[in-house]
Design a protein around this motif. Structure first.
Motif, PDB file in Angstrom:
ATOM      1  N   CYS A 446     -49.129  28.823   0.982  1.00  0.00           N
ATOM      2  CA  CYS A 446     -50.422  28.824   0.350  1.00  0.00           C
ATOM      3  C   CYS A 446     -50.445  30.213  -0.193  1.00  0.00           C
ATOM      4  CB  CYS A 446     -51.581  28.506   1.079  1.00  0.00           C
ATOM      5  SG  CYS A 446     -53.180  28.832   0.140  1.00  0.00           S
ATOM      6  N   CYS A 449     -53.958  32.180   0.540  1.00  0.00           N
ATOM      7  CA  CYS A 449     -54.589  31.788   1.759  1.00  0.00           C
ATOM      8  C   CYS A 449     -54.891  33.109   2.428  1.00  0.00           C
ATOM      9  CB  CYS A 449     -53.508  30.661   2.519  1.00  0.00           C
ATOM     10  SG  CYS A 449     -53.622  28.946   1.848  1.00  0.00           S
ATOM     11  N   GLY A 486     -56.848  29.363   4.722  1.00  0.00           N
ATOM     12  CA  GLY A 486     -56.839  28.610   3.347  1.00  0.00           C
ATOM     13  C   GLY A 486     -57.302  29.647   2.241  1.00  0.00           C
TER      14      GLY A 486
END
Length: 1165
Positions: A446, A449, A486
Motif C-alpha cells: 500500500c 499506508c 492502512g
C-alpha cells in the motif's frame, strides 16, 4: 500530567446525539484529576437506556456463540483465585478501588442507583479485601448504624489509609471516615448532601466538599468531622486548591480558587472568579486580577500548573490567561477565527498545548509561549468528540500525551476525504510525523499506508468500544494501543490489532490480533491481555514478560465469563492483578485474584539484568537524535526478560542539557515558515517588535500594537524565531536571538568635545537567572566605535580575547550577554585606541533555588544538642554551591523563635529542654529566588543510638549528598538490616517498630555515618534499660556479621565497626571484634598502673551511658528487599481497561508528580 488507568464501565450504549453547549473550557488535567480519584464504576445496566439494555441481553442469550480452541497446559503454575459477591445481585453498579501503592487492600461498593439522571442510591453494600483480592468481607458489621446506604467513597491521594464515604438518602446526610484503611469507621452528621470531595494537595485532613443540588462549596480541616460553608452558587468541578510555588503568598496552603454565580443579581446568569482563604473566604491578592477580568463564561475556569484560564462571554476571541497569578491577558491566536470551546491538553512543560474548537466545526491544536499568551499553529483538522464524564458531556481532542517522555503527543487527524490518520510529535507540537511500523506487520502493499491508532476516543463512530491508548509515568517509553495499518483508522473490533512501542512511539510492532483489555505490571515487565470478543464470554488470558514479543495462554476461570475490567495496584509495581466480570447479566459479580509471579524465573539481579536506554527521536532530516527538547533523557530498563523486578525497585533516570541547534527553534508568534527556511511576518498589523525584557517578578509588555517600549533609544525586535517552548537546550544560536533597533532612524547622539563612554543596562536588573540575557548599549561622546570585553570575575586579572557569549547587535554599539556558566561578570566597554577611556559594570547570572530539604533527627533526647542541616537543590537536582547560585541566606524558625544564620551557613545547632514535638522551618534565599522547607522532630526523655561508619568503595563528595541520595542509602541500609533474621527478632521482641520508635538516619556530612535510633513509645515502653539491652544486642550482631550494599553500579558501601557515644560525645567500642582490643588495652593499663587502671575503669563505667540523638525525615514504613533503589517515583494508580463495546468514558491514573522545572530560562520578544 497524569493519563489513564481507571475506566468507567457501562454495559450499554449512550446516545451519540447529545446537545452541545458553547462557551466552555475543558482541561485534560482538570478532568483527569477529578476522575482518577474515583473508584472504577461497573454497571450491569445503564438506567437511562433500559430498553436498549433489554434488547441487548435478549440478543446475547439467544445467539449461539462459537469459542476458539483453548490450548491450556495440563499443569499451569499461574495462580487465579475466584471470589463471588454472592447474593447481592439486586445491585446494578459496583465501584472498585485498589487502595494505593504498596497496599493489599481493595474496596468494592455495590449499589442500586436510580434510573433518573444523577439518580439516588437506594441500597448498597461495602466489601473489603486485605489480601490482594483473594478474599473479601462484607463491612456492614463495622458500621454502628442500621440504615447505612453509602453512595460513593473517596481515598486520600497522599495517604491511602484515610478514606471518606458519602451517605445521602431521605433525610440522612452523613460522612463516614476511616483513618486506618478500613479497619474502623466513624460517622459524622452533616447538613448538606456531599456529592464530591477534593483533597488538599498536602494537608491530608483538609478537604473541599461539594453539594451539587445546592451548588454549595464546603471545607473541612479535620477529615470530615466538621464543615464550614465556603460559598454558594459554585459551579460543579470548577473549584481548585492552591498550587505550590505559584500561589506564593503567606498562608498559600489555605487558598481556594473557584467559579461561582452571582446570586445577588438573580435570575441573571453572571459568573465570576473568587480567590480566597478558607473558612471566612477572605480575598487573596490575586482577587484583584479576578475582579479586573470581570464576568466569565459558565464552566470556563481552569486553574492548572502556572496558569489560570477563563473565557469571556460574547467575545470572538474568548480565552484569557493569567500566568503566575499576574493580571489576565487575552490569548492571541493566529487567523482571528471565532473560538467556541477550548481543551487545555497540557501545560506542565513550559508551554500550553490547547485544542480550539472553531465555528466551522474544525478543531486545531496550538502551542504557546511560556506565559500562555501567544499561540502558534501546531496541527490542523484534529479529530474531536464529546465524551461523558460523570453526568456531563465535555469537548475532547482525540490526543494522548505520552507519559514519562516530555513533549511527546499522539493525535488523530481528519483528511479532506474523511480518512483518520494518526500523527506523533516529540517536540511539543512543533513537527508531526506518521507512525512507523515493522515491515512484517503489513499484509499487503500500500503506497499511502500508515499505522493509525486509537487514542482517547473509545467509542468509535460505528458504535463499538475500543480501549484507549495507555502509557505510564512509571514505565518510560512504553505505549500500548489498538490500531490498524492502512490509509485510515479501522473502527471494527475484529479488524484491529494491539501494537506496542518501547521507545516512546518511534517504532511500533504488532503483538496481538483483535481487540483486548490490557494492563501493565511489575514496572512494565509484565503485560496481561484479555481478548474482547463480541457476544462471547472468555475464560483465558494472555501473559507476556518480554513486552509482547512472546505470549503464553492461561485459564483464569473454569467457566467463561464476560470480563468487565482488569485492575492492578497503583504504580504498576506489583505482579498481582484483579480481574472482574460476570457470567450472565443477572449473576453476581465475580472477581479473580491473579498472581503472575510463578510465571517468571526468579528475581532480577542488579546490575546484570538492567541496561540504560537513551531516548532517541527522528529529526526533520530523518536522522536520529539523542537530544530531545534540548535534553538527553536516559532511563533504566529491564534487559533480561522473565525475571521479577519487584515493588521496591526505583528506576534510574537522568536528564542532561545539550547545545542548541536549528531543531530547537520555531517561528515566533505572528511569523510563518517559508520554503527558504526563513520565518516571515504573517500579519502586517503586528509589528515584529516584542517584549523588551523580563525580571524576577514582572514582565514589561509592549503597547496595544505589541510594540515594546523605548529604552535609551532602543527597542527589542523579534528575529522571527523563538526557542520551542519547553526546550531546555543551552547556548542559543546567535541568529535566533532578539534584535535591538533604534526607536527612530533620526536619533543621533549630541556631539561633545571630549571622548567619553557610558554603559547603559537596558534591563531593569543586573542579577538574572541562567538562560536569560542582559542587553547593554554604550553611549559615545567623541568616539566612533567601542570595543567590548566580558570576563568572569575570577579571570579579570588574566589577558585574553573577549568572551564568546557576547553578541554585537544593532548600530548603536549594543551587545547581548548570555554566559554558559553561572557567576559574576565584568562588562567592559573601552576605546580601542585609548584604553583609559572606558566604562564597566558588574552583572551576575545564577541558577534559581528550586528545593530545600531539612535533614534533622526525627527523634532526639532532651537537653541534647543536635544539628539541623538545610540541603538546597538547584538545576537538575544538583546540590547548590556558591559557584552555581551565589550567596545564600538561611533564616531558621522553630515554633515561635527565629534564628538568623550567617550567609552561606546551612546548619543550626538546636537543643530542647522539654519532651514533645517541635516544628523546624527554614527559608533560603539567593539574589533571584527563595524556597522554603520544614520538618518535625520528636524530643523524648531517653534514646539509645548505634553509630555505623559507612565506607564507600569510591570517594563521595559533598555535591553528591542530596536528600534523595541520602534517602536511597537509608532505604538500602534498612533493607539489609531487615534481611538479618536475628536483628528483626531483637527489634520485634523489644517492641521496636520501624519509623515509630526505631529509626535509621544517615548524616548529611562526611565521613558518612548512619545511626540506629531506639526510643520509647508514648507509654514509656521500652524502658531505658530495655533500650540499652536492645542496643547492645544489635551492636553485637552487626559487629559479628559486617555487610555491604550497592547504591549504584559504581558505588558499594561497606558497614564498618559499630560504635556508641557516651555523655561526653566520645565514641566507645562495646561489642563484636572491637571488644578484644579494648580488653587488651585495659590489661596493659592494669599491668602498668594497677590502682590507676582500676580507678579509670570504674570511673568510666560509672559515667558511660548509651544515649545520643538521631535524624531523618519520615518516609513511611518501608521494608526493602531490592538491591537497587535510585530514585523514588510518585504515586499513581493501576492501569485499567474496560468492558465490551459499551463504555461511557475513561478515567486516569493517580499521580502526584510535579513537573520538572525548566533548567534554562529565557526571555525574548
Amino acid at each position: 500530567m497524569n493519563l489513564l488507568t481507571r475506566t468507567i464501565f457501562i454495559l450499554i450504549c449512550v446516545a451519540s446525539c447529545t446537545p452541545r453547549f458553547e462557551g466552555r473550557m475543558f482541561s485534560s488535567t482538570q478532568i483527569e484529576s477529578r476522575e482518577r480519584k474515583q473508584p472504577t464504576l461497573i454497571s450491569s445496566t445503564d438506567d437511562d437506556h433500559h430498553e436498549a439494555s433489554v434488547r441487548y441481553q435478549r440478543f446475547l442469550h439467544s445467539r449461539r456463540r462459537r469459542s476458539q480452541p483453548i490450548n491450556t497446559a495440563s499443569e499451569d503454575s499461574f495462580v487465579s483465585k475466584p471470589f463471588s459477591l454472592g447474593n447481592y445481585t439486586n445491585h446494578n453498579q459496583a465501584l472498585i478501588h485498589w487502595s494505593g501503592k504498596n497496599s493489599k487492600v481493595i474496596f468494592i461498593l455495590t449499589r442500586t442507583k436510580g434510573s433518573d439522571r444523577g439518580g439516588r442510591v437506594s441500597n448498597s453494600s461495602l466489601w473489603r479485601s486485605v489480601d490482594y483480592g483473594n478474599n473479601y468481607s462484607e463491612e456492614r458489621s463495622k458500621f454502628n448504624k442500621t440504615d447505612v446506604i453509602l453512595k460513593s467513597y473517596f481515598i486520600c491521594p497522599t495517604n491511602k489509609s484515610k478514606i471518606m464515604f458519602a451517605e445521602s438518602h431521605k433525610s440522612v446526610n452523613r460522612v463516614w471516615v476511616s483513618r486506618d484503611e478500613g479497619d474502623t469507621y466513624r460517622s459524622f452528621e452533616v447538613n448538606f448532601a456531599l456529592e464530591k470531595v477534593e483533597f488538599h494537595p498536602s494537608k491530608q485532613d483538609w478537604v473541599l466538599g461539594y453539594d451539587k443540588e445546592a451548588t454549595s462549596l464546603y471545607v473541612s480541616q479535620d477529615l470530615g468531622e466538621t464543615w464550614t460553608l465556603l460559598h454558594e452558587g459554585v459551579t460543579s468541578d470548577r473549584y481548585f486548591w492552591y498550587i505550590k510555588d505559584v500561589d506564593s503568598v503567606p498562608r498559600a496552603e489555605e487558598i481556594v480558587h473557584f467559579e461561582y454565580r452571582n446570586l445577588e443579581i438573580f435570575p441573571e446568569k453572571v459568573y465570576l472568579i473568587k480567590s480566597c482563604y478558607i473558612n471566612n473566604c477572605e480575598p487573596t491578592p490575586f482577587q484583584q486580577h479576578c475582579d479586573d477580568v470581570g464576568a466569565i463564561d459558565e464552566e470556563s475556569l481552569v486553574v492548572q500548573d502556572n496558569y489560570v484560564f477563563v473565557q469571556k462571554p460574547g467575545a470572538r476571541e474568548k480565552m484569557f490567561v493569567s500566568y503566575m497569578r499576574r493580571s489576565f491577558t487575552r490569548a492571541q491566536f493566529p487567523g482571528h477565527h471565532e473560538q467556541i470551546e477550548f481543551h487545555i491538553i497540557s501545560s506542565d512543560s513550559g508551554t500550553v498545548i490547547a485544542g480550539v474548537n472553531h465555528k466551522n466545526a474544525k478543531t486545531t491544536l496550538y502551542t504557546s509561549d511560556v506565559e500562555g499568551k501567544k499561540f502558534a499553529l501546531s496541527l490542523a483538522n484534529v479529530r474531536y468528540f464529546d465524551r461523558k464524564t460523570g453526568d456531563d458531556m465535555v469537548f475532547s481532542v482525540d490526543i494522548h500525551e505520552v507519559k514519562s517522555v516530555s513533549g511527546t503527543f499522539i493525535a488523530n487527524t481528519m483528511t479532506s476525504n474523511s480518512f483518520n490518520v494518526t500523527m506523533i510529535t516529540w517536540d511539543n507540537g512543533r513537527s508531526w510525523s506518521h507512525l512507523k511500523y515493522e515491515a512484517s506487520d503489513q499484509s499487503s502493499n500500500c503506497a499511502n499506508c500508515h499505522l493509525n491508532l486509537h487514542c482517547l476516543m473509545t467509542k468509535t463512530r460505528s458504535g463499538y468500544f475500543i480501549p484507549l491508548m495507555l502509557s505510564k509515568d512509571s514505565i518510560p517509553g512504553l505505549i500500548i494501543s489498538h490500531g490498524s495499518i492502512g490509509t485510515t483508522l479501522v473502527d471494527l473490533p475484529t479488524r484491529v490489532s494491539v501494537y506496542v512501542s518501547e521507545n516512546a512511539g518511534v517504532t511500533w510492532k504488532k503483538v496481538l490480533e483483535r481487540r483486548h483489555l490490557f494492563a501493565f505490571g511489575d514496572h512494565g515487565a509484565m503485560l496481561v491481555a484479555v481478548e474482547m470478543v463480541f457476544l462471547r464470554p472468555v475464560q483465558d488470558l494472555y501473559f507476556s514478560s518480554d513486552v509482547g514479543i512472546n505470549w503464553t495462554k492461561h485459564q483464569f476461570s473454569k467457566t467463561p465469563i464476560n470480563v468487565d475490567g482488569l485492575l492492578t495496584e497503583p504504580g504498576e509495581y506489583t505482579h498481582k492483578f484483579t480481574l472482574f466480570g460476570h457470567k450472565h447479566y443477572t449473576d453476581p459479580w465475580k472477581l479473580f485474584a491473579l498472581d503472575f509471579k510463578p510465571l517468571v524465573q526468579g528475581n532480577c539481579n542488579y546490575p546484570h539484568d538492567y541496561t540504560n536506554w537513551t531516548m532517541q527521536v527522528p529529526s526533520s532530516s530523518n536522522q536520529v537524535s539523542q537530544c530531545h527538547l534540548g535534553m538527553v533523557q536516559v532511563f533504566e530498563k529491564i534487559k533480561t526478560p522473565k525475571c521479577l523486578i519487584g515493588p521496591e525497585y526505583k528506576r534510574y533516570t537522568s536528564k542532561e542539557p545539550c547545545h542548541c541547534t536549528e531543531l530547537d527553534y520555531e517561528c515566533d508568534y505572528g511569523y510563518v515558515l517559508q520554503m527558504t527556511g526563513d520565518c516571515v511576518n504573517s500579519n502586517p498589523k503586528i509589528d515584529a517588535i516584542g517584549d523588551v525584557y523580563e525580571d524576577e517578578d514582572d514582565l514589561i509588555y509592549g503597547t496595544a500594537d505589541d510594540v515594546s517600549p523605548c529604552v535609551n533609544g532602543m527597542r527589542n525586535v523579534s528575529s522571527g524565531w523563538r526557542r520551542i517552548p519547553g526546550d531546555n537546550c543551552i547556548i542559543d544560536l546567535s541568529d535566533k536571538l532578539f534584535k535591538l533597533v533604534p526607536c527612530s532612524s533620526t536619533t543621533v547622539s549630541p556631539a561633545t568635545p571630549t571622548s567619553k563612554i557610558e554603559i547603559h543596562l537596558l534591563n531593569n536588573t543586573n542579577v538574572v537567572k541562567m538562560g536569560q540575557r542582559l542587553a547593554f548599549t554604550a553611549m559615545l561622546s567623541g568616539l566612533s566605535k567601542v570595543q567590548w570585553l566580558v570576563k568572569h570575575v575570577s579571570q579579570m586579572n588574566t589577558s585574553g580575547p573577549g568572551s564568546r557569549f557576547v553578541k554585537l547587535v544593532g548600530p548603536n554599539n549594543t551587545i547581548l550577554v548570555q554566559p554558559a556558566h553561572p557567576g559574576t561578570y565584568q562588562v567592559l566597554a573601552f576605546d580601542p585606541n585609548d584604553s583609559s577611556v572606558a566604562d564597566f559594570m558588574f552583572v551576575s547570572f545564577w541558577y534559581p533555588l528550586e528545593e530545600v530539604e531539612i535533614i534533622h533527627p526525627p527523634v532526639v533526647e532532651v537537653k541534647r544538642q543536635y544539628n539541623a542541616t538545610a540541603i538546597v537543590l538547584t538545576k537538575y537536582g544538583l546540590r547548590s554551591q556558591k559557584s552555581f547560585v551565589g550567596d545564600i541566606d538561611y533564616v531558621w524558625k522553630m515554633d515561635s523563635k527565629n534564628f538568623l544564620q550567617l550567609r552561606s551557613t546551612n546548619f543550626i545547632a538546636l537543643q530542647h529542654t522539654q519532651a514533645g514535638n517541635y516544628h523546624i522551618a527554614v527559608t533560603t534565599t539567593n539574589a533571584i529566588s527563595y524556597v522554603k522547607g520544614s520538618g518535625n522532630v520528636a524530643v523524648k526523655d531517653y534514646v539509645e543510638i548505634i553509630v555505623l561508619p559507612l565506607l564507600p568503595s569510591r570517594p563521595v563528595t559533598d555535591s553528591m549528598i542530596t536528600h534523595d541520595w541520602l534517602r536511597d542509602v537509608r532505604e538500602l541500609l534498612i533493607g539489609k538490616i531487615f534481611d538479618i533474621p536475628a536483628m528483626a527478632l531483637v527489634l520485634t521482641s523489644r517492641s521496636l517498630i520501624h519509623e515509630h520508635n526505631f529509626h535509621v538516619y544517615v548524616e548529611p556530612i562526611l565521613p558518612l555515618k548512619a545511626k540506629l535510633i531506639l526510643s520509647p513509645k508514648q507509654n514509656g515502653i521500652p524502658t531505658s534499660s530495655q533500650l540499652l539491652e536492645a542496643a547492645t544486642s544489635l551492636q553485637k550482631l552487626i559487629a559479628e556479621k559486617p555487610f555491604t550494599f550497592t547504591v549504584d553500579r559504581n558505588l558499594v558501601i561497606t558497614v564498618g565497626e559499630p560504635v556508641v557515644r557516651n555523655d561526653e560525645g566520645k565514641e566507645l567500642y562495646v561489642g563484636g571484634g572491637v571488644s578484644a582490643g579494648i580488653i587488651v588495652l585495659i590489661v596493659l593499663i592494669v599491668l602498668l598502673v594497677v590502682v590507676g587502671g582500676i580507678f579509670i575503669v570504674r570511673h568510666y563505667a560509672k559515667n558511660a551511658r548509651w544515649k545520643a540523638y538521631f535524624t531523618m525525615r519520615n518516609t513511611g514504613n518501608i521494608s526493602l528487599r531490592s538491591s537497587h533503589i535510585v530514585r523514588p517515583r510518585p504515586n499513581d494508580c493501576a492501569p485499567i481497561v474496560d468492558d465490551e463495546e459499551f463504555i461511557d468514558d475513561d478515567l486516569d491514573n493517580m499521580e502526584t508528580i510535579s513537573s520538572p522545572q525548566d533548567g534554562t530560562l529565557q526571555f525574548r520578544g
